[in-house]
Design a protein around this motif. Structure first.
Motif, PDB file in Angstrom:
ATOM      1  N   CYS A 354       0.909  -1.352   0.029  1.00 50.05           N
ATOM      2  CA  CYS A 354       0.031   0.044  -0.042  1.00 50.05           C
ATOM      3  C   CYS A 354       0.969   1.306  -0.026  1.00 50.05           C
ATOM      4  O   CYS A 354       0.512   2.431  -0.428  1.00 50.05           O
ATOM      5  CB  CYS A 354      -0.763   0.075   1.316  1.00 50.05           C
ATOM      6  SG  CYS A 354      -2.327  -1.045   1.088  1.00 50.05           S
ATOM      7  N   ARG A 356       3.092   1.988  -1.837  1.00 48.93           N
ATOM      8  CA  ARG A 356       3.431   2.287  -3.088  1.00 48.93           C
ATOM      9  C   ARG A 356       2.426   2.529  -4.134  1.00 48.93           C
ATOM     10  O   ARG A 356       2.410   2.739  -5.374  1.00 48.93           O
ATOM     11  CB  ARG A 356       4.382   1.005  -3.648  1.00 48.93           C
ATOM     12  CG  ARG A 356       5.489   0.519  -3.196  1.00 48.93           C
ATOM     13  CD  ARG A 356       6.496   1.699  -2.613  1.00 48.93           C
ATOM     14  NE  ARG A 356       6.982   2.130  -4.053  1.00 48.93           N
ATOM     15  CZ  ARG A 356       7.837   3.072  -4.267  1.00 48.93           C
ATOM     16  NH1 ARG A 356       8.107   3.725  -2.886  1.00 48.93           N
ATOM     17  NH2 ARG A 356       8.319   3.461  -5.282  1.00 48.93           N
ATOM     18  N   LEU A 357       1.005   2.613  -3.585  1.00 46.49           N
ATOM     19  CA  LEU A 357      -0.223   3.006  -4.355  1.00 46.49           C
ATOM     20  C   LEU A 357       0.108   4.357  -5.139  1.00 46.49           C
ATOM     21  O   LEU A 357       0.565   5.258  -4.386  1.00 46.49           O
ATOM     22  CB  LEU A 357      -1.051   2.986  -3.494  1.00 46.49           C
ATOM     23  CG  LEU A 357      -1.624   1.399  -2.893  1.00 46.49           C
ATOM     24  CD1 LEU A 357      -2.878   1.676  -2.070  1.00 46.49           C
ATOM     25  CD2 LEU A 357      -1.798   0.355  -3.835  1.00 46.49           C
ATOM     26  N   SER A 358      -0.615   4.272  -6.224  1.00 51.53           N
ATOM     27  CA  SER A 358      -0.448   5.721  -6.745  1.00 51.53           C
ATOM     28  C   SER A 358      -1.883   6.050  -7.376  1.00 51.53           C
ATOM     29  O   SER A 358      -2.911   5.273  -6.825  1.00 51.53           O
ATOM     30  CB  SER A 358       0.278   5.618  -8.325  1.00 51.53           C
ATOM     31  OG  SER A 358      -0.435   4.641  -9.095  1.00 51.53           O
ATOM     32  N   THR A 361      -3.342   2.993 -10.037  1.00 52.24           N
ATOM     33  CA  THR A 361      -3.084   1.743  -9.449  1.00 52.24           C
ATOM     34  C   THR A 361      -4.377   0.952  -9.780  1.00 52.24           C
ATOM     35  O   THR A 361      -5.300   1.393  -9.584  1.00 52.24           O
ATOM     36  CB  THR A 361      -2.688   1.619  -7.961  1.00 52.24           C
ATOM     37  OG1 THR A 361      -1.728   2.103  -7.567  1.00 52.24           O
ATOM     38  CG2 THR A 361      -2.903  -0.140  -7.834  1.00 52.24           C
ATOM     39  N   SER A 362      -4.269  -0.287 -10.405  1.00 52.76           N
ATOM     40  CA  SER A 362      -5.446  -1.013 -11.145  1.00 52.76           C
ATOM     41  C   SER A 362      -6.449  -1.218 -10.069  1.00 52.76           C
ATOM     42  O   SER A 362      -6.000  -1.794  -9.002  1.00 52.76           O
ATOM     43  CB  SER A 362      -4.982  -2.105 -11.684  1.00 52.76           C
ATOM     44  OG  SER A 362      -4.738  -3.271 -11.005  1.00 52.76           O
ATOM     45  N   LEU A 366      -5.648  -3.429  -6.254  1.00 54.78           N
ATOM     46  CA  LEU A 366      -6.150  -2.735  -4.879  1.00 54.78           C
ATOM     47  C   LEU A 366      -7.267  -3.655  -4.173  1.00 54.78           C
ATOM     48  O   LEU A 366      -6.895  -3.876  -3.000  1.00 54.78           O
ATOM     49  CB  LEU A 366      -7.160  -1.453  -5.128  1.00 54.78           C
ATOM     50  CG  LEU A 366      -6.325  -0.144  -5.470  1.00 54.78           C
ATOM     51  CD1 LEU A 366      -7.099   1.064  -6.242  1.00 54.78           C
ATOM     52  CD2 LEU A 366      -5.204   0.383  -4.801  1.00 54.78           C
TER      53      LEU A 366
END
Length: 504
Positions: A354, A356-358, A361-362, A366
């Motif tokens: 989490c 590194r989530l942007s 993010t697909s 998620l």
């Protein structure tokens, strides 16, 4: 371990069903009303700051009641306390549904909280006393069901009710559940849960210190989590008063004679109780903080509405339900330490992802991460709850349940507060033009700052992962509790050797 000892007999399964029926709605009520604040404020003609006390009053009443439960069970018996708590919660629910003003609604929510605060620790006490050490993991899986589902299903259920019915049905829905729970309790709670000790005195000094201390600390932390700065007078006053009162309560409990204190702080001198309880505290800080971050991420960065955000974290509940029954059984067979450690490690690993989530993010990834968090949650929680009771006498279950629930309640209050402050600070540092408020963050995300905002959320997830790392270290240090083995059967015609000591 014999088969008969390890099996969940019909009487124990019935007791588990009684506990589940009594606790499920009380825990859901901590979150089900969250999505209704705008409706409540509009219909009752009051401000958001005032209507917020519908949530805060329930939480504070629930928290203040927990320290009383151990004494109440010893004094009046678990069966009587259980039925009285169900009645208070059910009556409060109906009264909330017919509330005519914001003041009456807050007052009736407090009554709800008084009943709800007793049900979880009393339910744990009854199950711990009935199960014994060989079945503790499986029965604690039952207790964990409401705690696992509340953060996920509460907002979803609340949103679904508000989409089709008036807000009053958020409370009326509890009434039939309470009726069923009372009927099951009357039928299946045996006299074993009805004993009482009229000689047990209430520790008035402990009550004056612990209950207001917990309420003040939880209030201060809740204000911090709701967006008030750490320098806010409400936060400082609540946290300061809470810490002072709780420290005084601990000192008082340590000096009181054995069995006389409202909360038996001497239990924490046992490593077999201290380490699982401390592990649950640190785990609660991280996980319940994440339960604040995830919905906000979906709302602010991915543009989801309240109900949609709730549905997107529903895989957490599904993952937990899939593993918790297995984890309880495995903990009973192989011990709690490694099963719980594996679950905590799984949750911690998912939180590292989490970080590194942007903003792009697909969605399947998620939802997969949320599901993995749930899988780890189901593995970790029942063994940790069970580990705290192993090595204790049956008579110590009420005190252990009270102390454990107090510590867990603090963890679930501290986590959202700390991570809310961390997120606000990260937003100020990383999002251009944002002062740290959620409104600023939402505007920044809508005007091209979504990736910077995702980075701020990554900081919050990193802090949560740190709390999980502390929890993992505590769990790995849990001692292996070795119970004395039964002495061997004497040979036919020969008396047993009274000097033979049981194996350690």
């Amino acid at each position: 371990m014999t088969t008969s000892t390890a099996r969940l007999d019909p009487q124990l399964r019935s007791l588990a069903l009684v506990v589940l029926a009594g606790t499920i709605m009380t825990v859901l009520d901590t979150t089900i009303v969250n999505v209704a604040l705008n409706d409540l404020g509009r219909d009752l003609h009051t401000s958001l700051s005032t209507i917020q006390w519908v949530l805060t009053g329930y939480t504070l009443a629930l928290t203040m009641t927990i320290p009383l439960t151990g004494w109440a069970v010893r004094r009046f018996g678990a069966r009587r306390v259980w039925l009285a708590a169900l009645f208070a919660f059910g009556l409060g629910s109906v009264l909330c549904g017919v509330a005519w003003s914001v003041g009456s609604l807050i007052a009736f929510r407090v009554l709800q909280g008084v009943g709800g605060g007793a049900l979880m620790p009393v339910g744990q006490t009854m199950l711990a006393q009935a199960a014994g050490p060989d079945r503790m993991g499986r029965v604690m899986s039952v207790v964990a069901i409401p705690a696992m589902l509340a953060p996920v299903l509460g907002p979803v259920l609340g949103g679904a009710i508000l989409d089709h019915l008036a807000w009053r049905w958020l409370f009326f829905i509890n009434a039939p559940v309470c009726v069923v729970a009372v009927a099951l309790a009357v039928r299946w709670l045996s006299s074993d849960h009805g004993g009482s000790d009229v000689g047990v005195r209430l520790d008035v000094i402990g009550l004056v210190l612990f209950s207001p201390g917990l309420a003040a600390l939880v209030y201060g932390l809740s204000e911090a989590g709701n967006g008030a700065g750490l320098s806010s007078s409400r936060v400082l006053a609540g946290v300061s008063a809470g810490v002072v009162l709780l420290v005084a309560g601990v000192v008082h409990g340590a000096r009181a004679r054995a069995g006389a204190a409202l909360i038996d702080v001497r239990l924490f001198t046992r490593r077999s109780f201290l380490l699982p309880t401390a592990g649950m505290f640190s785990y609660g800080v991280g996980l319940f903080g994440v339960m604040v971050l995830l919905p906000l991420y979906f709302q602010l960065i991915r543009g989801a509405g309240s109900l949609e955000a709730g549905l997107r974290i529903a895989p957490l509940g599904l993952g937990a339900m899939a593993t918790m029954a297995v984890s309880g059984r495995l903990a009973d067979r192989y011990g709690a330490r490694w099963i719980a450690a594996g679950g905590v490690a799984v949750v911690g690993g998912a939180l590292l992802v989490c970080t590194r989530l942007s903003a792009t993010t697909s969605l399947p990834l998620l939802l997969g991460v949320v599901l993995v968090i749930g899988v780890g949650h189901g593995l970790a929680t029942p063994p940790l709850m069970a580990a705290a009771y192993r090595g204790l006498d049956r008579s110590q279950a009420p005190a252990a349940s009270t102390a454990g629930n107090v510590v867990l309640r603090l963890g679930t209050a501290i986590g959202p507060a700390v991570l809310a402050v961390v997120l606000q600070s990260a937003i100020r540092d990383r999002v251009p033009g944002a002062a740290g408020t959620l409104a600023d963050a939402g505007r920044a995300a809508a005007t091209g700052g979504a990736d910077a905002l995702a980075g701020a959320f990554g900081v919050g997830f990193a802090w949560a992962a740190g709390a999980l790392a502390v929890a993992l270290a505590l769990v790995l240090a849990i001692p292996r509790v070795v119970r004395p083995a039964a002495p061997p059967e004497p040979a036919a015609g020969r008396p047993a050797d009274p000097s033979a000591a049981p194996a350690a």
